[in-house]
Design a protein around this motif. Structure first.
Motif, short mmCIF file in Angstrom:
data_model
loop_
_atom_site.label_atom_id
_atom_site.label_comp_id
_atom_site.label_asym_id
_atom_site.label_seq_id
_atom_site.Cartn_x
_atom_site.Cartn_y
_atom_site.Cartn_z
N PHE A 33 0.83 -1.21 0.00
CA PHE A 33 0.00 0.00 0.00
C PHE A 33 0.86 1.25 0.00
CE2 PHE A 33 -2.30 -3.24 2.56
CZ PHE A 33 -3.36 -3.45 1.69
N LEU A 34 0.45 2.23 -0.78
CA LEU A 34 1.15 3.52 -0.80
C LEU A 34 0.19 4.65 -0.45
CD1 LEU A 34 3.34 3.52 -4.05
CD2 LEU A 34 3.87 2.55 -1.81
N SER A 35 0.75 5.68 0.17
CA SER A 35 0.06 6.97 0.26
C SER A 35 0.78 7.93 -0.67
CB SER A 35 0.11 7.51 1.69
OG SER A 35 1.43 7.88 2.03
N ARG A 52 0.33 6.09 -11.61
CA ARG A 52 -0.64 5.03 -11.80
C ARG A 52 -0.01 3.82 -12.50
NH1 ARG A 52 -5.86 5.80 -15.75
NH2 ARG A 52 -6.79 3.77 -15.37
N GLU A 109 -1.15 -0.63 -4.34
CA GLU A 109 -2.31 0.26 -4.44
C GLU A 109 -2.03 1.58 -3.74
OE1 GLU A 109 -6.45 -1.95 -4.77
OE2 GLU A 109 -5.48 -2.30 -2.85
N VAL A 110 -2.38 2.66 -4.42
CA VAL A 110 -2.33 3.98 -3.78
C VAL A 110 -3.67 4.14 -3.08
CG1 VAL A 110 -2.09 6.45 -4.13
CG2 VAL A 110 -0.80 4.85 -5.57
N VAL A 111 -3.67 4.03 -1.75
CA VAL A 111 -4.93 3.92 -1.03
C VAL A 111 -5.35 5.21 -0.32
CG1 VAL A 111 -4.86 1.43 -0.72
CG2 VAL A 111 -3.75 2.93 0.97
N THR A 112 -4.44 6.15 -0.18
CA THR A 112 -4.79 7.38 0.52
C THR A 112 -3.87 8.49 0.02
OG1 THR A 112 -5.28 8.30 2.72
CG2 THR A 112 -3.30 6.95 2.54
N GLY A 150 4.94 4.12 2.30
CA GLY A 150 4.56 2.78 1.87
C GLY A 150 4.49 1.81 3.02
#
Lengths: 351, 351
Positions: free
Chosen positions: B105-107, B129, B138-141, B161
């Motif tokens: 996960f990434l911000s 992207r 996934e860029v979640v926030t 991350g």
């Protein structure tokens, strides 16, 4: 805030007169929402972003985590009641708390402008340290970059945070139900006016301090008491009005709030009258709203009022019959008006 | 990089002539280490920071996570082989990989300068992207801020991350042992020279592209093969030399590497000769070193060479008898010289 939990694009943008980024695109209002709605959700489509919450809720192994990020570009760096360091730490804590998570770990990314006095940096790091210690969170990883003089503005700080979710609730607009009460944790506008006064060198009769503070304790107390918290939101950029509109739109409900229940300090009212601001749109850094079943509101208020940061908690309205995706305000003079988002922000660079 | 995984202070600083932040404080070299050593570890003392690794390794419930952050301020925003968006996503992926974690996960936090053309932002978001999709993260926030014209430089991006650690190893300088082999995943200097050429408008005979790429696949393959990976580091700011010195100092060992084993593309050599740079200190964004028991190096090289990004992997030296906390380089002419960190960076704002 969900609206600023993303970015742009890969897709047609609000073009025409807006082919460049405007200050208002960072204001948390309608312009920012436009940018995000048209471009970010398509670019990084996933359920976490689609939930439009203050942070992402993730599952890793058998653990539920909240993950959030914010960059801080407040001007000036120091203001009554806080500085960019207190904002950066408390802001991350509060976004995690709004997910119902116990804040645990923070990262910190500094972008320094060449020529920044080192004692300024020391003060800011000292503030970050104190806020982290006070809230029981650890700054576990970081990064420092330096940009040429004139290519930054002293210090910008990004914090990302990880919190652990210890309950089974889904705290999000999607959980909001008819009959939910809307509770506001305290009075409005202290942060916005304090920063604005510091920026412009204004003096008001009574000194106003930012409300910047960590919100995790009262939030966790609500959850530990077993209350069915449906949604929460801290009232930063865009203020109370924007938070309410975001929830109404995301949840597809009608929210009715009453002006006379919403506390605004006299000094904030005075400043707003002079300066032409609306306190409902002023940024706060230590205030939040919580939506939960109406019958639980008494117990929730009792719990909130035990904590200093939410001692002024009050019920301000409810999820009521009426046009969906809309917020209405019952005014002091007995009228009822629609609350919408502003296009941008009354005060840019407030956090 | 551990050296840039923190900030400053609350404590006496390298004062005197250095009462202000210098560009060199952001260079990843000795000056930055001074700032961090004297001030950050004391300010946010905890085992994760003390480990001086590319990211923090955390435990949440029964899950081990890696957590990392970096801000990107590269100038220019676009360069041959990549842009600030590819750097921001691949950089976070690589820091997680260096912890032996599977990036998940990434911000993303954007700081935009007022007046930035929206099509520039679109291109950058498109790059982010594509890199996220390619790496399965996934860029979640996220978060977007806008600063006044002249108070930023187009776009700054912070990514944080979270990765999941699926093995039981402690991958850190503390795990390095006598006899460990040092493997380098490919040739050096492409990123630094590509960015510098784009910035200065230079043209070289053969077009050089940045090596910016995700490193998770070869790293996870090493771990899945059961190899005893002791330490890894990606070779960003400060390059190979700085990474080696950091490990030698943190692990208290002597590292001996051989110049003739270290691949440098001819075009990088040429540019370095003209410009007076040392390729050992040039930033890379798709290269790493791995330290593991000497007898496992053949198998490790075989695995690395199966992946395009590390097809040029080679053994470059080992943990050898000699003065602790020191790196020596056997030169092509048969001499042996000490490798140290630079004071700052040869090229500021390289990432």
């Amino acid at each position: 805030m969900p609206h600023d939990k993303t970015f742009g694009l890969d897709c047609p943008l609000p073009v025409g007169e807006r082919k460049q980024v405007l200050l208002a695109h960072g204001g948390g209002g309608r312009l920012m929402h436009d940018l995000l709605d048209r471009c970010i959700l398509p670019a990084f489509a996933n359920p976490q972003l689609a939930a439009r919450h203050d942070g992402a809720v993730l599952t890793a192994g058998n653990v539920r985590l909240a993950f959030t990020t914010d960059s801080y570009v407040v001007r000036p760096l120091f203001f009554p009641g806080g500085d960019i360091g207190t904002l950066a730490v408390n802001g991350a804590i509060n976004d995690l708390a709004m997910c119902g998570a116990r804040p645990a770990f923070l990262s910190a990314g500094l972008i320094l402008e060449e020529g920044l006095p080192l004692d300024v940096l020391e003060r800011i790091i000292g503030s970050m340290r104190r806020c982290a210690l006070a809230a029981g969170v650890e700054v576990v990883t970081g990064d420092t970059k330096v940009v040429d003089k004139g290519k930054g503005d002293g210090v910008f700080i990004n914090t990302a945070g990880i919190g652990v979710i210890e309950h089974g609730f889904t705290i999000a607009p999607a959980s909001v139900r008819a009959g939910d009460a809307i509770l506001l944790s305290g009075d409005l506008g202290r942060h916005g006016i304090a920063v604005m006064a510091a920026r412009e060198g204004l003096e008001f009769e009574s000194a106003l301090e930012s409300d910047c503070a960590p919100l995790a304790a009262p939030v966790l107390a609500l959850l530990e008491a077993g209350l069915d918290v449906h949604c929460m939101r801290d009232l930063t950029r865009g203020g109370l009005a924007t938070a309410l509109v975001e929830i109404a739109e995301a949840a597809g409900v009608h929210l009715a709030v009453e002006e006379e229940r919403i506390a605004v300090p006299e000094s904030v009212c005075g400043a707003c009258e002079i300066l032409g601001f609306d306190p409902l749109y002023l940024a706060n850094e230590g205030r939040f709203i919580v939506l939960l079943p109406g019958p639980q509101s008494g117990r929730a208020l009792e719990i909130l009022r035990r904590h200093q940061v939410s001692a002024g908690a009050a019920p301000i309205g409810q999820v009521a019959p009426g046009p969906a995706k809309m917020v209405t305000l019952g005014t002091r003079i007995g009228a009822r008006r629609i609350l919408d988002m502003l296009s941008g922000e009354q005060l840019p660079r407030i956090c």
